[in-house]
Design an enzyme around this catalytic site. Sequence first.
Site, PDB file in Angstrom:
ATOM      1  N   TYR A 140       5.492   2.278   0.508  1.00  0.00           N
ATOM      2  CA  TYR A 140       6.592   2.269   1.478  1.00  0.00           C
ATOM      3  C   TYR A 140       6.310   3.246   2.607  1.00  0.00           C
ATOM      4  O   TYR A 140       5.567   4.218   2.456  1.00  0.00           O
ATOM      5  CB  TYR A 140       7.933   2.592   0.808  1.00  0.00           C
ATOM      6  CG  TYR A 140       8.104   4.021   0.323  1.00  0.00           C
ATOM      7  CD1 TYR A 140       8.671   4.992   1.148  1.00  0.00           C
ATOM      8  CD2 TYR A 140       7.728   4.393  -0.961  1.00  0.00           C
ATOM      9  CE1 TYR A 140       8.860   6.295   0.708  1.00  0.00           C
ATOM     10  CE2 TYR A 140       7.908   5.691  -1.413  1.00  0.00           C
ATOM     11  CZ  TYR A 140       8.466   6.639  -0.580  1.00  0.00           C
ATOM     12  OH  TYR A 140       8.642   7.926  -1.010  1.00  0.00           O
ATOM     13  N   CYS A 141       6.893   2.960   3.757  1.00  0.00           N
ATOM     14  CA  CYS A 141       6.887   3.888   4.889  1.00  0.00           C
ATOM     15  C   CYS A 141       8.330   4.066   5.348  1.00  0.00           C
ATOM     16  O   CYS A 141       9.256   4.005   4.533  1.00  0.00           O
ATOM     17  CB  CYS A 141       5.953   3.411   6.001  1.00  0.00           C
ATOM     18  SG  CYS A 141       6.323   1.772   6.685  1.00  0.00           S
TER      19      CYS A 141
END
Length: 348
Positions: free
Chosen positions: A92-93
Amino acid sequence: MSHKPTTVADLDEFTVLIDARSPAEYALDHIPGAINCPVLDDEERRIVGTIYVQQSAFEARKIGGAFVARNIARHLDELFRDKSKDWRPLVYCWRGGMRSGSFVNWLRLVGWDAQQLKGGYKAWRAHVIEQIAQRAPALDLRVLCGPTGSAKTRVLQALAEQGEQVLDLEDLAAHRGSVLGAVPGRPQPSQKGFETQLMHRLGGLDPTRRVWVEAESRRIGRISVPEPLLQRLRESPVVEIAASPTARLAYLLRDYAWLGDDRQALADKLGSLRELLPKEVLAQWQAWALDGALTPLFEALMARHYDPLYARSQGRHLARLPNAQRVECEDLSDTGIQHLAARIAQLP
């Protein structure tokens, strides 16, 4: 290999959680257990952002793409070289965009079933807020109150040792909630980091059993207590520790003895009260601090600051304080606190 949208509800299905954001973003808050493998470090992120604003999105992507490729290659070589084919990472970012998407594409090219968290960290953040809002109103809270020096935090710890459920907000916030409340060696977390810890702690509580918590104001140091929990706390049954002034002073001198190690820092902290005290009173308190005279200083703090503040705030914020169960106490030594906690635990 599946490419279905992956949500926060699917976190437990993966071998590892990879936070692809910069180290600074990760330090502020992250999904518990996630490892930080940034595709852009803090300086690279700054450079790309500057180019995006001052030149163009194309130039930013061109420069950023080179950074991302090098960083992903390094992570593959240094961190993931020994991973088997059935290793299953979730990446994830910030919003589930290009940073995590690039990482996932490379991992999939290797042959791993890598997935991207839909919505990224923002989806996690929304989950945290939602869970606190759902769980806090269902808590069967019992609120410990009493003026500063009543050993409320230590009583909470003793209650936990005796098998009671406890929610120690000051421990989560790394602050004791008063003008002298900073905890040595423990900086406060970010607000988001605090709320992630809080959600995790709430998830571990049995909703069918009571939970002891200390009366808190809206803010603990620079941390704000989330509104759903604050409202539940303020409407819950209250137990008031009625410790004698002598017992409280002895406890404060023992528990805050470390303040005498840096007298100038103590005097500086007292300076935050300048808007509340006459100049001559503050000058005397700071002189005691510089002399290491903690006994008269704490006596004055109790009489002129802490006790009046307690009298004003508790009655205004705790709806059920008039019906509080009072527990008298003359001994706040370690043994006395254990006995006090045992008495409190016996209350209905």
